[in-house]
Design an enzyme around this catalytic site. Structure first.
Site, PDB file in Angstrom:
ATOM      1  N   LYS A 137     -39.826 101.261  30.458  1.00 22.34           N
ATOM      2  CA  LYS A 137     -38.606 101.466  29.664  1.00 22.34           C
ATOM      3  C   LYS A 137     -38.647 100.689  28.351  1.00 22.34           C
ATOM      4  CE  LYS A 137     -35.692 103.413  33.011  1.00 22.34           C
ATOM      5  NZ  LYS A 137     -34.599 103.426  33.907  1.00 22.34           N
ATOM      6  N   LYS A 160     -44.613 111.050  37.114  1.00 20.21           N
ATOM      7  CA  LYS A 160     -43.425 111.624  37.753  1.00 20.21           C
ATOM      8  C   LYS A 160     -42.625 112.481  36.775  1.00 20.21           C
ATOM      9  CE  LYS A 160     -40.110 108.007  36.803  1.00 20.21           C
ATOM     10  NZ  LYS A 160     -38.896 107.339  37.114  1.00 20.21           N
ATOM     11  N   LYS A 187     -36.519 112.495  32.961  1.00 18.94           N
ATOM     12  CA  LYS A 187     -35.673 113.024  31.872  1.00 18.94           C
ATOM     13  C   LYS A 187     -36.157 112.539  30.525  1.00 18.94           C
ATOM     14  CE  LYS A 187     -32.123 111.094  34.641  1.00 18.94           C
ATOM     15  NZ  LYS A 187     -30.943 111.196  35.400  1.00 18.94           N
TER      16      LYS A 187
HETATM   17  P1  TYM Z   1     -32.471 107.259  38.325  1.00 14.47           P
HETATM   18  O1  TYM Z   1     -31.195 107.622  37.665  1.00 14.47           O
HETATM   19  O2  TYM Z   1     -33.687 107.107  37.469  1.00 14.47           O
HETATM   20  O3  TYM Z   1     -32.839 108.322  39.431  1.00 14.47           O
HETATM   21  C1  TYM Z   1     -31.898 108.715  40.437  1.00 14.47           C
HETATM   22  C2  TYM Z   1     -32.637 108.998  41.725  1.00 14.47           C
HETATM   23  O4  TYM Z   1     -33.612 110.039  41.527  1.00 14.47           O
HETATM   24  C3  TYM Z   1     -34.878 109.607  42.015  1.00 14.47           C
HETATM   25  N1  TYM Z   1     -35.931 110.210  41.179  1.00 14.47           N
HETATM   26  C4  TYM Z   1     -36.967 110.895  41.669  1.00 14.47           C
HETATM   27  N2  TYM Z   1     -37.318 111.207  42.935  1.00 14.47           N
HETATM   28  C5  TYM Z   1     -38.452 111.946  43.098  1.00 14.47           C
HETATM   29  N3  TYM Z   1     -39.220 112.388  42.061  1.00 14.47           N
HETATM   30  C6  TYM Z   1     -38.895 112.085  40.779  1.00 14.47           C
HETATM   31  N4  TYM Z   1     -39.633 112.535  39.776  1.00 14.47           N
HETATM   32  C7  TYM Z   1     -37.720 111.311  40.539  1.00 14.47           C
HETATM   33  N5  TYM Z   1     -37.099 110.845  39.409  1.00 14.47           N
HETATM   34  C8  TYM Z   1     -36.011 110.176  39.832  1.00 14.47           C
HETATM   35  C9  TYM Z   1     -34.851 108.083  41.850  1.00 14.47           C
HETATM   36  O5  TYM Z   1     -35.790 107.458  42.688  1.00 14.47           O
HETATM   37  C10 TYM Z   1     -33.412 107.765  42.219  1.00 14.47           C
HETATM   38  O6  TYM Z   1     -33.264 107.666  43.616  1.00 14.47           O
HETATM   39  N6  TYM Z   1     -32.062 102.348  39.106  1.00 14.47           N
HETATM   40  C11 TYM Z   1     -31.699 103.659  39.640  1.00 14.47           C
HETATM   41  C12 TYM Z   1     -30.195 103.845  39.805  1.00 14.47           C
HETATM   42  C13 TYM Z   1     -29.545 102.780  40.625  1.00 14.47           C
HETATM   43  C14 TYM Z   1     -29.635 102.625  42.030  1.00 14.47           C
HETATM   44  C15 TYM Z   1     -28.808 101.506  42.328  1.00 14.47           C
HETATM   45  C16 TYM Z   1     -30.309 103.334  43.038  1.00 14.47           C
HETATM   46  C17 TYM Z   1     -28.728 101.803  40.146  1.00 14.47           C
HETATM   47  N7  TYM Z   1     -28.270 101.025  41.169  1.00 14.47           N
HETATM   48  C18 TYM Z   1     -28.685 101.052  43.661  1.00 14.47           C
HETATM   49  C19 TYM Z   1     -30.174 102.876  44.356  1.00 14.47           C
HETATM   50  C20 TYM Z   1     -29.374 101.745  44.649  1.00 14.47           C
HETATM   51  C21 TYM Z   1     -32.210 104.713  38.682  1.00 14.47           C
HETATM   52  O7  TYM Z   1     -32.419 104.461  37.516  1.00 14.47           O
HETATM   53  O8  TYM Z   1     -32.271 105.957  39.217  1.00 14.47           O
END
Ligand code: TYM
Length: 365
Positions: free
Chosen positions: A137, A229, A232
């Site tokens: 990031k 992966k 977005k």
């Molecule tokens: P974020 O917003 O990047 O992604 C949300 C969820 O989608 C999953 N994900 C994927 N799974 C499979 N293949 C992919 N290409 C892929 N891209 C994204 C992520 O693993 C996630 O589960 N830090 C976290 C948000 C967060 C969070 C939390 C999650 C904040 N506090 C507490 C769990 C518990 C994030 O940026 O997710």
């Protein structure tokens, strides 16, 4: 040794959610950085829906929008506001039902940030430095370290400390299970470590040690570069299918997906055929089938074109109802506001009770 123990006991690839005890607390968030893509949907949100639909887990699930995390990469206020609406509309149109789970904005429950501070005080800089996500990031190389002068100057503290806020999100509700995609595994490993440290410092067993729930679709890969992966933030937006994409856009993106030059029969081999295997994995996730079952179902497909037509159809069928619902929700922002306000009340009730207990544990009451 310790890592091995944690991996075997705390990361679960769960197919049968019925085995999750009914006194569990299931928690997860998604960042409001635009609409949900296939990776978010198959890696996380589809499971959230399945979990919250289970009668024994009804009202045990808390899901929401990590808006405090989103500002680690600054955005215009108008943009953030719209993204927050888009995220909650995406969750609802993916099938989450606010009568079965709490849906809310993270920032509406300030107890997250209070616990974040308590946990910041017991987390080492070395642990944060070893996390890989801040490096991508902050646009730093995989092997970069915060102790490099250049990296130190250019990296915002919020990006480095982000995992602690994530840990506070999970622990403020005393969560036991966290359904996420593979890219969040490292943060949750740290979460278990910090929860154990808190319990040890304050001589308590207050925080449960949360388990990571990963599914077989834990990593959906970029359509253009199946070595990374789906994300977005990928500058090539053809690499990413959103739940709101039109059928034409989906067909176009899948048609352009990178595959390989191996002719004939379609088979699953992530090493030799990462692009084709990614497409098979996507179908398996949508249809809730194992890879073997999916390959079996695809045995009539004779070449890449037939494979891509088939995959497009499956995605279009899954996403069309969601796209229509999403548009309806986005035209009714009062409704979206009422959902998150209701969620906030319920989440706050739990978080307020827990933060009082946590203050007592650390002598801050
Ligand atoms: P974020 O917003 O990047 O992604 C949300 C969820 O989608 C999953 N994900 C994927 N799974 C499979 N293949 C992919 N290409 C892929 N891209 C994204 C992520 O693993 C996630 O589960 N830090 C976290 C948000 C967060 C969070 C939390 C999650 C904040 N506090 C507490 C769990 C518990 C994030 O940026 O997710």
């Amino acid at each position: 040794m310790k890592l091995k123990r944690l991996l075997s006991t705390s990361i679960q690839e769960i197919r049968n959610f019925n085995n999750i005890p009914s006194d569990s607390r299931i928690f997860s968030l998604i960042q409001p950085t635009g609409k949900i893509h296939l990776g978010n949907y198959l890696g996380a949100v589809k499971n959230w829906k399945t979990l919250s639909n289970l009668s024994h887990l009804e009202n045990k699930c808390i899901f929401g929008v990590a808006d405090l995390h989103a500002i680690t990469i600054p955005k215009l206020a108008t943009e953030l506001k719209e993204y927050r609406y888009q995220a909650i509309a995406s969750l609802l149109s993916s099938g989450l039902d606010d009568s079965q789970c709490i849906l809310y904005f993270q920032s509406s429950v300030p107890e997250h940030t209070e616990l974040n501070w308590y946990l910041t005080c017991i987390t080492s800089m070395g642990q944060l430095n070893r996390m890989t996500q801040w490096k991508s990031k902050a646009k730093q190389g995989e092997n970069s370290t915060i102790t490099d002068d250049k990296v130190l100057e250019s990296t915002k503290a919020g990006l480095l400390c982000y995992p602690i806020l994530q840990i506070a999100d999970v622990l403020i509700y005393k969560s036991t299970h966290v359904p996420v995609g593979d890219d969040q595994s490292q943060h949750l490993e740290l979460c278990r470590d910090v929860a154990e440290r808190f319990n040890s410092i304050y001589q308590t067993d207050y925080f449960p040690i949360p388990k990571t729930i990963l599914t077989s679709n834990k990593k959906i890969l970029s359509l253009k570069n199946p070595n990374k992966k789906m994300s977005k933030s990928d500058p090539n937006q053809n690499s990413c299918v959103y739940i709101t994409d039109s059928p034409e856009a989906i067909k176009m993106k899948i048609k352009k997906a990178t595959t390989d030059s191996i002719q004939g029969q379609i088979y699953f081999d992530p090493e030799e055929r990462p692009g084709v295997s990614n497409l098979i994995n996507i179908v398996a996730g949508i249809k809730d089938l194992s890879i073997d079952e999916t390959v079996n179902e695809m045995s009539h497909l004779k070449d890449h074109k037939q494979l891509k037509d088939y995959v497009s159809e499956i995605i279009i069928e899954e996403f069309t109802p969601m796209r229509l619902k999403y548009n309806e929700f986005m035209n009714n922002k009062d409704y979206l506001t009422s959902i998150v306000n209701k969620g906030k009340e319920h989440a706050k009730e739990i978080a307020e009770k827990n933060i009082k207990e946590i203050r007592t544990k650390i002598g801050m009451d």
